[in-house]
Design a protein around this motif. Structure first.
Motif, PDB file in Angstrom:
ATOM      1  N   ALA A  14     -11.773  -1.795   3.100  1.00 51.98           N
ATOM      2  CA  ALA A  14     -11.439  -2.763   2.401  1.00 51.98           C
ATOM      3  C   ALA A  14     -10.928  -2.353   0.941  1.00 51.98           C
ATOM      4  O   ALA A  14     -10.084  -2.582   0.251  1.00 51.98           O
ATOM      5  CB  ALA A  14     -12.345  -3.923   2.348  1.00 51.98           C
ATOM      6  N   VAL A  15     -11.946  -1.388   0.374  1.00 48.53           N
ATOM      7  CA  VAL A  15     -11.892  -0.844  -1.006  1.00 48.53           C
ATOM      8  C   VAL A  15     -10.523  -0.026  -1.270  1.00 48.53           C
ATOM      9  O   VAL A  15      -9.881  -0.021  -2.081  1.00 48.53           O
ATOM     10  CB  VAL A  15     -13.082  -0.132  -1.414  1.00 48.53           C
ATOM     11  CG1 VAL A  15     -12.797   0.399  -2.916  1.00 48.53           C
ATOM     12  CG2 VAL A  15     -14.218  -1.113  -1.286  1.00 48.53           C
ATOM     13  N   VAL A  16     -10.590   0.761   0.109  1.00 48.29           N
ATOM     14  CA  VAL A  16      -9.265   1.701  -0.017  1.00 48.29           C
ATOM     15  C   VAL A  16      -7.897   0.750   0.065  1.00 48.29           C
ATOM     16  O   VAL A  16      -6.940   1.203  -0.725  1.00 48.29           O
ATOM     17  CB  VAL A  16      -9.264   2.811   0.991  1.00 48.29           C
ATOM     18  CG1 VAL A  16      -8.006   3.562   1.051  1.00 48.29           C
ATOM     19  CG2 VAL A  16     -10.411   3.710   1.009  1.00 48.29           C
ATOM     20  N   ALA A  17      -7.710   0.079   0.820  1.00 49.78           N
ATOM     21  CA  ALA A  17      -6.599  -0.854   1.008  1.00 49.78           C
ATOM     22  C   ALA A  17      -6.487  -1.699  -0.303  1.00 49.78           C
ATOM     23  O   ALA A  17      -5.123  -1.730  -0.831  1.00 49.78           O
ATOM     24  CB  ALA A  17      -6.712  -1.617   2.173  1.00 49.78           C
ATOM     25  N   ALA A  18      -7.503  -1.963  -0.966  1.00 47.95           N
ATOM     26  CA  ALA A  18      -7.249  -2.653  -2.319  1.00 47.95           C
ATOM     27  C   ALA A  18      -6.601  -1.661  -3.261  1.00 47.95           C
ATOM     28  O   ALA A  18      -5.681  -2.200  -4.181  1.00 47.95           O
ATOM     29  CB  ALA A  18      -8.618  -3.137  -2.684  1.00 47.95           C
ATOM     30  N   MET A  19      -7.169  -0.641  -3.146  1.00 45.39           N
ATOM     31  CA  MET A  19      -6.835   0.470  -4.517  1.00 45.39           C
ATOM     32  C   MET A  19      -5.219   0.819  -4.167  1.00 45.39           C
ATOM     33  O   MET A  19      -4.430   0.715  -5.147  1.00 45.39           O
ATOM     34  CB  MET A  19      -7.567   1.555  -4.436  1.00 45.39           C
ATOM     35  CG  MET A  19      -9.061   1.529  -4.776  1.00 45.39           C
ATOM     36  SD  MET A  19      -9.991   2.773  -5.094  1.00 45.39           S
ATOM     37  CE  MET A  19     -10.212   3.347  -3.266  1.00 45.39           C
ATOM     38  N   PRO A 219      -5.828  -7.561  -3.216  1.00 41.05           N
ATOM     39  CA  PRO A 219      -6.712  -6.516  -3.766  1.00 41.05           C
ATOM     40  C   PRO A 219      -8.215  -6.997  -4.071  1.00 41.05           C
ATOM     41  O   PRO A 219      -9.208  -6.687  -3.500  1.00 41.05           O
ATOM     42  CB  PRO A 219      -6.209  -5.517  -4.696  1.00 41.05           C
ATOM     43  CG  PRO A 219      -5.124  -6.270  -5.217  1.00 41.05           C
ATOM     44  CD  PRO A 219      -4.581  -7.221  -4.107  1.00 41.05           C
ATOM     45  N   TYR A 220      -8.159  -8.029  -4.897  1.00 45.10           N
ATOM     46  CA  TYR A 220      -9.285  -8.783  -5.228  1.00 45.10           C
ATOM     47  C   TYR A 220     -10.091  -9.462  -4.076  1.00 45.10           C
ATOM     48  O   TYR A 220     -11.085  -9.479  -4.174  1.00 45.10           O
ATOM     49  CB  TYR A 220      -9.095  -9.621  -6.351  1.00 45.10           C
ATOM     50  CG  TYR A 220      -8.683  -8.961  -7.557  1.00 45.10           C
ATOM     51  CD1 TYR A 220      -9.173  -7.553  -8.103  1.00 45.10           C
ATOM     52  CD2 TYR A 220      -7.776  -9.317  -8.405  1.00 45.10           C
ATOM     53  CE1 TYR A 220      -8.734  -7.044  -9.192  1.00 45.10           C
ATOM     54  CE2 TYR A 220      -7.169  -8.550  -9.604  1.00 45.10           C
ATOM     55  CZ  TYR A 220      -7.780  -7.395  -9.887  1.00 45.10           C
ATOM     56  OH  TYR A 220      -7.557  -6.665 -10.998  1.00 45.10           O
ATOM     57  N   SER A 221      -9.210  -9.818  -3.202  1.00 43.81           N
ATOM     58  CA  SER A 221      -9.889 -10.523  -1.998  1.00 43.81           C
ATOM     59  C   SER A 221     -10.982  -9.523  -1.046  1.00 43.81           C
ATOM     60  O   SER A 221     -11.954  -9.663  -0.891  1.00 43.81           O
ATOM     61  CB  SER A 221      -8.923 -11.269  -1.234  1.00 43.81           C
ATOM     62  OG  SER A 221      -8.456 -12.215  -1.740  1.00 43.81           O
ATOM     63  N   LEU A 222      -9.954  -8.211  -1.053  1.00 49.89           N
ATOM     64  CA  LEU A 222     -10.607  -7.281  -0.293  1.00 49.89           C
ATOM     65  C   LEU A 222     -11.628  -6.672  -0.946  1.00 49.89           C
ATOM     66  O   LEU A 222     -13.004  -6.473  -0.446  1.00 49.89           O
ATOM     67  CB  LEU A 222      -9.546  -6.076  -0.219  1.00 49.89           C
ATOM     68  CG  LEU A 222      -8.436  -6.253   0.900  1.00 49.89           C
ATOM     69  CD1 LEU A 222      -7.376  -5.529   0.853  1.00 49.89           C
ATOM     70  CD2 LEU A 222      -9.084  -6.598   2.381  1.00 49.89           C
ATOM     71  N   GLU A 223     -11.776  -6.491  -2.414  1.00 47.70           N
ATOM     72  CA  GLU A 223     -13.024  -5.838  -3.282  1.00 47.70           C
ATOM     73  C   GLU A 223     -14.081  -6.882  -3.133  1.00 47.70           C
ATOM     74  O   GLU A 223     -15.219  -6.498  -3.039  1.00 47.70           O
ATOM     75  CB  GLU A 223     -12.360  -5.790  -4.530  1.00 47.70           C
ATOM     76  CG  GLU A 223     -11.597  -4.410  -4.442  1.00 47.70           C
ATOM     77  CD  GLU A 223     -11.185  -4.126  -6.059  1.00 47.70           C
ATOM     78  OE1 GLU A 223     -11.681  -4.950  -7.103  1.00 47.70           O
ATOM     79  OE2 GLU A 223     -10.292  -3.214  -6.394  1.00 47.70           O
TER      80      GLU A 223
END
Length: 284
Positions: A14-19, A219-223
């Protein structure tokens, strides 16, 4: 109790996809600065993101205490200022370098929360990479004001990580929507003051909506998903992939190509991120 490797798989993904999403959106947003300026672009990005998240999450269905609302307000304020200051820095600083300077925020969080020697070694490798990403070895100097704005955005990024965990516990899935609404209320007046009626041009509104989805809503939802499911130090150092992803995103859209030294630094930062993630999986 030993943490299972599979327990961190989804948060890390999730963090990588957000970035990837947020830096692609940032590169696209920078191309729109001549039209509405960085503050106007921030207002469009955060405003549309707030509307999208409010429609999806419908946070009004859940009542929150004053303490929970306070935690979400702090998270939203950090979120809004982080976005505004970062976009302001991009006027004069290349995207990859601005992100490298901004990364001092999550790096500080990682340093604060780390006690194991192995973690400190990985952080040291990340610092080495960040130094290589800065053009200290080149003749072209970084704009001091732009660098200061990126550094201030990094401070807000650190607060975003700290307040984000508290907000996630307080508001659950609704925290991102409520926090983004606070951020929109904070930055909208600045964006309207800078861009005025140019914000209402249909093509500009469409571009702002695209940036909002890429750089905020998704991204903020994923983070937020990751922040409540992985150790804070691991999250902070994993975010050290951000300069590498930003540099890659800036190449096709902005023509900002890193030097060979900077590419070597990117490898150091990436190795530090992987090492810290593996270390976090083995942490009790």
């Amino acid at each position: 109790m030993t943490e299972r490797p599979a327990s961190l798989l989804l948060p890390v993904a999730a963090v990588v996809a957000a970035m990837v999403s947020i830096q692609s959106g940032a590169a696209f947003a920078k191309t729109l600065f001549p039209i509405v300026g960085p503050a106007g672009m921030t207002a469009l990005r955060v405003g549309f993101a707030a509307l999208i998240l409010l429609a999806l999450r419908r946070p009004w269905r859940r009542s929150l205490s004053a303490r929970e609302l306070g935690a979400i307000a702090l998270y939203g304020a950090a979120l809004g200022l982080m976005n505004l200051l970062f976009y302001l820095s991009l006027r004069t600083v290349p995207l990859g370098i601005a992100v490298a300077i901004e990364f001092t925020g999550p790096l500080a969080v990682a340093l604060w929360g780390s006690r194991r020697p192995a973690d400190l070694a990985w952080i040291g490798l990340a610092v080495l990479g960040l130094v290589g990403l800065l053009p200290l070895h080149e003749t072209a100097a970084i704009d001091p004001l732009g660098a200061a704005l990126a550094l201030a955005a990094g401070g807000c990024w650190a607060l975003y990580i700290v307040f984000g965990q508290a907000a996630g516990r307080a508001g659950g899935p609704s925290a991102v929507a409520l926090g983004m609404s606070v951020a929109a209320l904070l930055v909208a007046p600045v964006g309207i003051w800078q861009a005025g009626a140019d914000l209402l041009v249909p093509a500009t509104l469409a571009a702002g909506l695209a940036v909002a989805v890429l750089s905020s809503a998704l991204p903020y939802s994923l983070e937020m998903f990751a922040l409540t499911r992985m150790p804070r130090p691991a999250f902070g150092v994993l975010m050290s992939l951000e300069p590498a992803i930003a540099a890659l995103a800036a190449m096709p859209l902005l023509g900002e190509v890193p030097s060979p030294v900077q590419w070597g630094a990117i490898l150091c930062v990436s190795a530090a991120s992987i090492g810290m993630t593996v270390s976090a999986r083995r942490r009790s």
